[in-house]
Enzyme design. Structure first.
Site, PDB file in Angstrom:
ATOM      1  CG  PHE A 201      28.473  -7.297 -11.534  1.00 21.78           C
ATOM      2  CD1 PHE A 201      28.448  -8.646 -11.851  1.00 21.78           C
ATOM      3  CD2 PHE A 201      27.555  -6.814 -10.614  1.00 21.78           C
ATOM      4  CE1 PHE A 201      27.512  -9.495 -11.253  1.00 21.78           C
ATOM      5  CE2 PHE A 201      26.627  -7.655 -10.020  1.00 21.78           C
ATOM      6  CZ  PHE A 201      26.604  -8.996 -10.341  1.00 21.78           C
TER       7      PHE A 201
ATOM      8  CE  LYS B 240      31.194   3.829 -13.025  1.00 22.29           C
ATOM      9  NZ  LYS B 240      31.851   2.581 -12.570  1.00 22.29           N
TER      10      LYS B 240
ATOM     11  CD  GLU C  51      32.430  -0.314  -8.919  1.00 20.07           C
ATOM     12  OE1 GLU C  51      32.002   0.050 -10.032  1.00 20.07           O
ATOM     13  OE2 GLU C  51      31.716  -0.336  -7.888  1.00 20.07           O
TER      14      GLU C  51
ATOM     15  CB  SER D 165      20.883  -1.834  -8.443  1.00 17.98           C
ATOM     16  OG  SER D 165      21.647  -0.733  -8.013  1.00 17.98           O
TER      17      SER D 165
ATOM     18  CB  CYS E  18      18.489  -7.278 -15.734  1.00 19.49           C
ATOM     19  SG  CYS E  18      18.576  -7.222 -17.515  1.00 19.49           S
TER      20      CYS E  18
ATOM     21  CD  GLU F 195      17.916  -7.433  -9.482  1.00 20.94           C
ATOM     22  OE1 GLU F 195      18.676  -6.631  -8.935  1.00 20.94           O
ATOM     23  OE2 GLU F 195      17.745  -7.469 -10.715  1.00 20.94           O
TER      24      GLU F 195
HETATM   25  P1  NAD Z   1      25.017  -1.176  -9.425  1.00 17.68           P
HETATM   26  O1  NAD Z   1      23.809  -0.319  -9.447  1.00 17.68           O
HETATM   27  O2  NAD Z   1      25.649  -1.480  -8.112  1.00 17.68           O
HETATM   28  O3  NAD Z   1      26.188  -0.494 -10.305  1.00 17.68           O
HETATM   29  C1  NAD Z   1      25.972  -0.091 -11.627  1.00 17.68           C
HETATM   30  C2  NAD Z   1      26.920   1.058 -11.954  1.00 17.68           C
HETATM   31  O4  NAD Z   1      26.637   2.166 -11.103  1.00 17.68           O
HETATM   32  C3  NAD Z   1      28.384   0.717 -11.728  1.00 17.68           C
HETATM   33  O5  NAD Z   1      29.147   1.282 -12.772  1.00 17.68           O
HETATM   34  C4  NAD Z   1      28.704   1.349 -10.380  1.00 17.68           C
HETATM   35  O6  NAD Z   1      30.038   1.770 -10.272  1.00 17.68           O
HETATM   36  C5  NAD Z   1      27.773   2.547 -10.348  1.00 17.68           C
HETATM   37  N1  NAD Z   1      27.311   2.859  -8.982  1.00 17.68           N
HETATM   38  C6  NAD Z   1      27.053   1.979  -7.983  1.00 17.68           C
HETATM   39  N2  NAD Z   1      26.596   2.632  -6.886  1.00 17.68           N
HETATM   40  C7  NAD Z   1      26.546   3.929  -7.211  1.00 17.68           C
HETATM   41  C8  NAD Z   1      26.144   5.112  -6.506  1.00 17.68           C
HETATM   42  N3  NAD Z   1      25.714   5.059  -5.257  1.00 17.68           N
HETATM   43  N4  NAD Z   1      26.211   6.295  -7.163  1.00 17.68           N
HETATM   44  C9  NAD Z   1      26.643   6.360  -8.433  1.00 17.68           C
HETATM   45  N5  NAD Z   1      27.046   5.280  -9.152  1.00 17.68           N
HETATM   46  C10 NAD Z   1      26.989   4.085  -8.548  1.00 17.68           C
HETATM   47  O7  NAD Z   1      24.666  -2.498 -10.227  1.00 17.68           O
HETATM   48  P2  NAD Z   1      25.535  -3.830 -10.371  1.00 17.68           P
HETATM   49  O8  NAD Z   1      25.529  -4.548  -9.071  1.00 17.68           O
HETATM   50  O9  NAD Z   1      26.835  -3.546 -11.020  1.00 17.68           O
HETATM   51  O10 NAD Z   1      24.645  -4.642 -11.459  1.00 17.68           O
HETATM   52  C11 NAD Z   1      23.557  -5.442 -11.105  1.00 17.68           C
HETATM   53  C12 NAD Z   1      22.253  -4.695 -11.254  1.00 17.68           C
HETATM   54  O11 NAD Z   1      22.098  -4.219 -12.587  1.00 17.68           O
HETATM   55  C13 NAD Z   1      21.039  -5.602 -11.016  1.00 17.68           C
HETATM   56  O12 NAD Z   1      20.094  -4.900 -10.234  1.00 17.68           O
HETATM   57  C14 NAD Z   1      20.503  -5.875 -12.404  1.00 17.68           C
HETATM   58  O13 NAD Z   1      19.123  -6.169 -12.467  1.00 17.68           O
HETATM   59  C15 NAD Z   1      20.806  -4.578 -13.083  1.00 17.68           C
HETATM   60  N6  NAD Z   1      20.835  -4.744 -14.541  1.00 17.68           N
HETATM   61  C16 NAD Z   1      19.786  -4.254 -15.241  1.00 17.68           C
HETATM   62  C17 NAD Z   1      19.741  -4.417 -16.619  1.00 17.68           C
HETATM   63  C18 NAD Z   1      18.569  -3.898 -17.409  1.00 17.68           C
HETATM   64  O14 NAD Z   1      18.698  -3.762 -18.613  1.00 17.68           O
HETATM   65  N7  NAD Z   1      17.452  -3.584 -16.773  1.00 17.68           N
HETATM   66  C19 NAD Z   1      20.793  -5.076 -17.282  1.00 17.68           C
HETATM   67  C20 NAD Z   1      21.862  -5.542 -16.532  1.00 17.68           C
HETATM   68  C21 NAD Z   1      21.877  -5.369 -15.141  1.00 17.68           C
END
Ligand code: NAD
Length: 495
Positions: free
Chosen positions: A152, A176, A179, A229, A284, A384
């Site tokens: 997000f 994708k 959401e 994450s 991140c 985090e």
């Molecule tokens: P998230 O892991 O909750 O979701 C990321 C994506 O995965 C979304 O599209 C979500 O729909 C999907 N998703 C979530 N849970 C899932 C599951 N159980 N099974 C399959 N798909 C699933 O992350 P978020 O809260 O949207 O974003 C924040 C996180 O992203 C933070 O931890 C941040 O550090 C990380 N991030 C990392 C970078 C990087 O380059 N390292 C860059 C941006 C964000």
């Protein structure tokens, strides 16, 4: 209040509104209002998108790279034309300030500019006479259907880390988006359509776990790019690999900024504050931990606390713009507030407490918080936080600071503020993180370099951005060639 619209999927060049599907709310985090509904796609919806991408692949692959690049040049021009509209959409669904949203879109456009250079990026290697009269060359070919699953926190930039390069290399794509923030990704996709991208080359599905599972398991998907994450990144990597996909998965982070006693104090504290509280800490690459070395604490700590308390927090969907906006959801805001309490219970000293902030716009606000005397074993040091919380740790010397950083399982970014070339060199050499800043607070690499997370911040071999991105979205073919003079190589000749 307007009725929230159901987001359509984009499949084979058509925007389609799905019926009878579960939905998830998209908020304006500045007001708490539901502004759209994201449909939760099922395996059948995913299959339609992947099949469309698979059918569009052969003609797109045969399109010369220079013609593919021309579509991206037009896309870049449209992104510039709609720049402000996209930034405003980004702010409305994410909550970051307009200045931050413009940065988000600008970083994404730089990826498109990088991908526009695809004819030269795809160049291979040739060696003449690998043996007598035999030449050898490599060429790079696309993989086929590639998938992007995004978080997000950067609704414009992160999807653009992936598909401009994938498409430029001749692949087709299914995105994708998160959401929680589907609207910016959709607005940008409409520009790809206008730029003349053929039907089916780029598609969007929406949803959560079921949708992701279907993408990971689909036999026609060749590669998966993921950002999110760490627990999900690890799961995506392991599951994708088990299904035989190529996977790159960026995860969570804890990033450290070391302030040495010889640092230029005003510049370094300003950078720490910007790094910790920019985008309300939902980055991140946020500098979420300052490691203050020796006597640096005397000047740095009062400045950090003062600067954090002066940050103006408020709704970002109107003027005047605040310095910092809300968090993405009420649930996330409450989680971060709870973590601050846990930090205090475990012995951290609160120098600035954002929980005291009271705003009545209905949004998901939390003020800037500074926790001092944070120890390695505290929950706030291990997890985090992903919110406007700066941890401060103390270290006696550079050695102890490096030890703290290298004890973290993550490895996205680490920075040092110092006037000593020797300390900077030592830091660069020994710190276990993939992106290093020297007198730079947020050393996020730009489009031309890999976004080079280490440890639990990345799963895979080839990072996003730069030449590694091109390698990820292509496979190499090596051709070894020998030519004969007429008759010379005819082993069936009776002469
Ligand atoms: P998230 O892991 O909750 O979701 C990321 C994506 O995965 C979304 O599209 C979500 O729909 C999907 N998703 C979530 N849970 C899932 C599951 N159980 N099974 C399959 N798909 C699933 O992350 P978020 O809260 O949207 O974003 C924040 C996180 O992203 C933070 O931890 C941040 O550090 C990380 N991030 C990392 C970078 C990087 O380059 N390292 C860059 C941006 C964000």
């Amino acid at each position: 209040m307007n009725t929230p619209q159901l987001c359509p999927v984009f499949v084979n060049g058509e925007w389609q509104e799905l019926r009878n599907v579960d939905t998830s709310p998209v908020y304006n985090p500045s007001t708490g209002e539901v502004i759209a509904l994201t449909p939760m796609c099922t395996a059948a919806h995913v299959n339609d998108a992947v099949e469309a991408a698979e059918a569009a692949f052969p003609p797109w692959w045969e399109t010369p790279p220079v013609e593919r690049a021309r579509v991206l040049f037009r896309f870049k021009m449209l992104l510039e034309e709609k720049f402000e509209e996209i930034a405003r959409c980004n702010t409305r669904e994410h909550g970051k300030t307009l200045i931050e949203s413009r940065g988000d879109v600008r970083r994404g456009i730089e990826m498109v500019e990088f991908a526009c250079g695809v004819p030269s990026l795809l160049g291979g290697e040739t060696i003449e006479n690998v043996a007598r009269g035999i030449d050898c060359e490599t060429i790079r070919q696309p993989l086929g259907v590639c998938v992007g699953i995004t978080p997000f926190n950067f609704p414009a930039m992160v999807p653009l880390w992936m598909y401009p390069v994938a498409l430029a290399c001749g692949n087709t794509f299914v995105l994708k988006p998160s959401e929680k923030v589907p609207l910016t990704a959709m607005m940008i996709a409409r520009l790809l359509e206008q730029a003349g991208l053929p039907r089916g080359v780029f598609n969007i599905v929406h949803g959560g776990r079921e949708c992701v599972e279907a993408l990971l398991g689909h036999p026609k998907v060749r590669a998966v790019s993921f950002v999110g994450s760490t627990p999900v990144a690890r799961y995506i990597f392991e599951t994708g690999m088990r299904h035989g996909k190529r996977v790159q998965a960026n995860g969570s982070a804890k990033n450290f900024v070391v302030v040495m006693p010889d640092a230029e104090i005003e510049h370094s504290t300003r950078s720490v504050i910007e790094g910790a509280f920019g985008c309300a800490g939902e980055r991140c690459m946020a500098s979420s931990t300052a490691v203050v070395v020796g006597s640096a604490s005397k000047d740095a700590l009062p400045s950090l606390a003062h600067a954090a308390k002066s940050i103006r927090v408020g709704p970002t969907d109107r003027e005047p713009q605040p310095d910092m906006g809300p968090l993405i959801t009420r649930q996330h805001r409450d989680r971060v507030a709870h973590l601050i309490g846990t930090g205090a219970e475990q012995g951290a000293k609160i120098l600035a407490d954002g929980r005291a902030l009271q705003l009545n716009s209905g949004g998901f606000f939390l003020g800037a918080t500074v926790l001092d005397e944070v120890q390695n074993d505290m929950t706030v040091a291990r997890e985090e936080i992903f919110g406007p919380v700066l941890n401060v740790m103390r270290a006696n010397d550079l050695e102890a600071a490096i030890e703290t950083i290298n004890g973290s399982p993550y490895g996205n970014g680490a920075s040092i503020f110092t006037c000593s070339g020797k300390s900077a060199r030592e830091f660069k050499h020994r710190v276990k993180a993939g992106m290093i800043g020297i007198n730079i607070g947020v050393p996020a690499s730009m489009a031309w370099f890999p976004f080079s997370g280490w440890g639990d911040s990345f799963f895979g071999d080839l990072h996003m951005q730069g030449k590694e991105g091109v390698q990820f979205f292509t496979q190499q073919k090596v051709t070894t060639t020998r030519w004969f003079a007429e008759g010379e190589g005819n082993i069936w000749s009776t002469k």
